[in-house]
Design a protein around this motif. Sequence first.
Motif, mmCIF file in Angstrom:
data_model
loop_
_atom_site.group_PDB
_atom_site.id
_atom_site.type_symbol
_atom_site.label_atom_id
_atom_site.label_comp_id
_atom_site.label_asym_id
_atom_site.label_seq_id
_atom_site.Cartn_x
_atom_site.Cartn_y
_atom_site.Cartn_z
ATOM 1 N N THR A 1 15.242 14.578 -12.623
ATOM 2 C CA THR A 1 17.069 15.131 -12.119
ATOM 3 C C THR A 1 17.516 15.174 -13.947
ATOM 4 O OG1 THR A 1 16.467 15.166 -10.678
ATOM 5 C CG2 THR A 1 18.381 14.582 -11.048
ATOM 6 N N LYS A 2 16.749 13.838 -14.658
ATOM 7 C CA LYS A 2 17.759 13.643 -15.515
ATOM 8 C C LYS A 2 17.771 14.570 -16.728
ATOM 9 C CE LYS A 2 21.056 10.746 -17.317
ATOM 10 N NZ LYS A 2 22.436 10.919 -16.445
ATOM 11 N N VAL A 3 15.952 14.954 -17.200
ATOM 12 C CA VAL A 3 15.902 15.694 -18.174
ATOM 13 C C VAL A 3 16.843 16.974 -17.655
ATOM 14 C CG1 VAL A 3 14.119 17.690 -19.267
ATOM 15 C CG2 VAL A 3 13.874 14.732 -18.804
ATOM 16 N N ILE A 4 16.661 17.873 -16.028
ATOM 17 C CA ILE A 4 17.335 19.473 -16.336
ATOM 18 C C ILE A 4 18.595 18.784 -16.564
ATOM 19 C CG2 ILE A 4 18.277 20.169 -14.114
ATOM 20 C CD1 ILE A 4 15.477 19.670 -12.533
ATOM 21 N N GLU A 5 19.613 17.689 -16.165
ATOM 22 C CA GLU A 5 21.195 17.336 -16.442
ATOM 23 C C GLU A 5 21.273 17.509 -17.725
ATOM 24 O OE1 GLU A 5 24.174 13.641 -16.195
ATOM 25 O OE2 GLU A 5 22.071 14.012 -14.373
ATOM 26 N N CYS A 6 20.557 17.217 -18.521
ATOM 27 C CA CYS A 6 20.364 16.506 -20.369
ATOM 28 C C CYS A 6 20.246 17.853 -20.793
ATOM 29 C CB CYS A 6 19.851 16.278 -20.823
ATOM 30 S SG CYS A 6 20.349 13.630 -20.364
ATOM 31 N N ILE B 1 6.879 18.126 -25.585
ATOM 32 C CA ILE B 1 7.056 19.473 -24.530
ATOM 33 C C ILE B 1 8.745 20.176 -25.238
ATOM 34 C CG2 ILE B 1 8.502 19.443 -22.115
ATOM 35 C CD1 ILE B 1 5.482 18.941 -22.476
ATOM 36 N N PHE B 2 7.830 21.632 -25.338
ATOM 37 C CA PHE B 2 9.551 22.895 -25.352
ATOM 38 C C PHE B 2 9.846 23.012 -24.066
ATOM 39 C CE2 PHE B 2 7.458 22.142 -29.214
ATOM 40 C CZ PHE B 2 7.811 22.533 -30.017
ATOM 41 N N LEU B 3 11.210 22.636 -24.156
ATOM 42 C CA LEU B 3 12.173 23.177 -22.262
ATOM 43 C C LEU B 3 12.934 24.173 -22.924
ATOM 44 C CD1 LEU B 3 13.761 19.384 -21.227
ATOM 45 C CD2 LEU B 3 11.321 20.796 -20.898
ATOM 46 N N ASP B 4 13.517 25.110 -22.733
ATOM 47 C CA ASP B 4 14.394 26.254 -22.371
ATOM 48 C C ASP B 4 15.434 25.774 -21.314
ATOM 49 O OD1 ASP B 4 13.570 26.606 -19.725
ATOM 50 O OD2 ASP B 4 13.838 28.625 -19.980
ATOM 51 N N GLU B 5 16.597 26.380 -21.565
ATOM 52 C CA GLU B 5 18.035 25.711 -20.971
ATOM 53 C C GLU B 5 17.678 26.715 -19.738
ATOM 54 O OE1 GLU B 5 18.042 30.767 -20.722
ATOM 55 O OE2 GLU B 5 17.410 29.428 -21.916
ATOM 56 N N GLU B 6 17.089 26.039 -18.897
ATOM 57 C CA GLU B 6 16.500 26.283 -17.572
ATOM 58 C C GLU B 6 14.887 25.303 -17.092
ATOM 59 O OE1 GLU B 6 15.459 30.077 -16.167
ATOM 60 O OE2 GLU B 6 17.191 30.438 -15.806
ATOM 61 N N SER B 7 15.527 24.081 -17.975
ATOM 62 C CA SER B 7 14.839 22.923 -17.751
ATOM 63 C C SER B 7 12.770 23.515 -17.851
ATOM 64 C CB SER B 7 15.184 22.359 -17.138
ATOM 65 O OG SER B 7 15.929 21.442 -17.565
ATOM 66 N N PHE B 8 12.441 24.990 -18.005
ATOM 67 C CA PHE B 8 11.348 25.355 -18.050
ATOM 68 C C PHE B 8 10.263 24.393 -19.134
ATOM 69 C CE2 PHE B 8 12.550 27.638 -14.620
ATOM 70 C CZ PHE B 8 11.529 28.385 -13.602
ATOM 71 N N ASN C 1 7.198 24.614 -34.163
ATOM 72 C CA ASN C 1 7.499 23.159 -34.996
ATOM 73 C C ASN C 1 8.532 23.694 -36.120
ATOM 74 O OD1 ASN C 1 6.013 21.182 -34.212
ATOM 75 N ND2 ASN C 1 4.251 21.865 -35.121
ATOM 76 N N ASP C 2 8.310 24.802 -36.616
ATOM 77 C CA ASP C 2 9.168 25.515 -37.280
ATOM 78 C C ASP C 2 10.660 25.257 -36.600
ATOM 79 O OD1 ASP C 2 7.846 26.130 -39.383
ATOM 80 O OD2 ASP C 2 6.691 28.425 -38.726
ATOM 81 N N TYR C 3 10.999 25.505 -35.885
ATOM 82 C CA TYR C 3 11.745 24.870 -34.766
ATOM 83 C C TYR C 3 12.813 24.101 -34.950
ATOM 84 C CZ TYR C 3 11.642 29.967 -32.043
ATOM 85 O OH TYR C 3 11.359 31.683 -31.902
ATOM 86 N N ASN C 4 14.180 24.017 -35.823
ATOM 87 C CA ASN C 4 14.881 22.912 -35.583
ATOM 88 C C ASN C 4 15.434 22.748 -33.942
ATOM 89 O OD1 ASN C 4 15.999 20.010 -37.047
ATOM 90 N ND2 ASN C 4 17.881 21.606 -37.817
ATOM 91 N N LEU C 5 15.158 22.021 -33.357
ATOM 92 C CA LEU C 5 15.523 21.744 -32.190
ATOM 93 C C LEU C 5 16.286 20.281 -32.008
ATOM 94 C CD1 LEU C 5 13.257 23.897 -29.866
ATOM 95 C CD2 LEU C 5 15.663 24.116 -30.950
ATOM 96 N N PRO C 6 17.064 19.884 -31.070
ATOM 97 C CA PRO C 6 17.266 18.234 -30.773
ATOM 98 C C PRO C 6 16.413 17.885 -29.810
ATOM 99 C CG PRO C 6 18.423 20.186 -29.214
ATOM 100 C CD PRO C 6 18.027 21.026 -30.836
ATOM 101 N N ILE C 7 16.010 16.499 -30.009
ATOM 102 C CA ILE C 7 14.936 15.788 -29.586
ATOM 103 C C ILE C 7 15.706 15.091 -28.021
ATOM 104 C CG2 ILE C 7 13.706 13.788 -29.658
ATOM 105 C CD1 ILE C 7 13.041 14.922 -32.521
ATOM 106 N N LEU C 8 15.503 15.088 -27.123
ATOM 107 C CA LEU C 8 15.174 14.317 -26.010
ATOM 108 C C LEU C 8 14.261 12.878 -25.277
ATOM 109 C CD1 LEU C 8 15.299 16.822 -22.946
ATOM 110 C CD2 LEU C 8 17.085 15.843 -24.448
#
Length: 245
Positions: A153-158, A111-118, A127-134
């Motif tokens: 709520t915790k995902v939105i917070e993080c 699941i990819f999330l944007d800055e608003e947790s969408f 997969n070419d994006y080097n993104l941090p994993i939750l």
Amino acid sequence: MKNKTHRLILIYLLFLSGISLLVIASFWWEGLDTELKIDITFSETNILPTNVYEKLLDDSTKKLKLNEITEIIENHPYVKVARVSRHYPSKLIVEIIERTPIAIVNKNPMIFLDEESFVLPEMGNLNDYNLPILSNFNTDSGLYPNGKQALSTKVIECTSIIEQLKNGYTNLYDNLSELKITSDNEIELILADYPTHIYLGNKNIYNRIYILKEFENKLKPNSISNFNYLDFRYENQIIANNRKS
């Protein structure tokens, strides 16, 4: 004087005729035969290929109002905002601002999330994006509706924490491999380098990140990656374990 009045009346009538013709032309355009080909041009996109969005529209689109076309485009999970304008006689311009993924929830499928947790489903070459994993978050699929904000709520917070790092602490965001929730509901950052573990606890997170940033600035030219771990869970102190050479 009489001739002048006649000229003014004539000009006024011509003006009204021009407006009437524009209105008639507008209705004519709306009622054109369905065989008239509509040329649809999309703005350049960065996250997904333009043809992904092009497939959302077909020949029936020309019968729709601009707000209806806009709604179709904005229903795509990767579209944050769309602007559709009609250029007579047969052209549509579609401008798109995409949602940009900044983190991945560690579940299958990813699941990819944007800055608003969408929630952004895995598509294209993400997969070419080097993104941090939750990690260690609830993986119930019902919490991650496509194209809508995550319900955890915790995902939105993080995600908000990661967004703050991306905008205000770029060095850490670029080196961030994982944000983990521990069994005690505490936040742990794991850097890509070596790796280094950073324990932030479960309160005053933004203040502790600020202290970490100040600590790293004072270390320069050395790096926080020189430590096995840094512990910020205790007030007024940093517990550090230096990496052995």
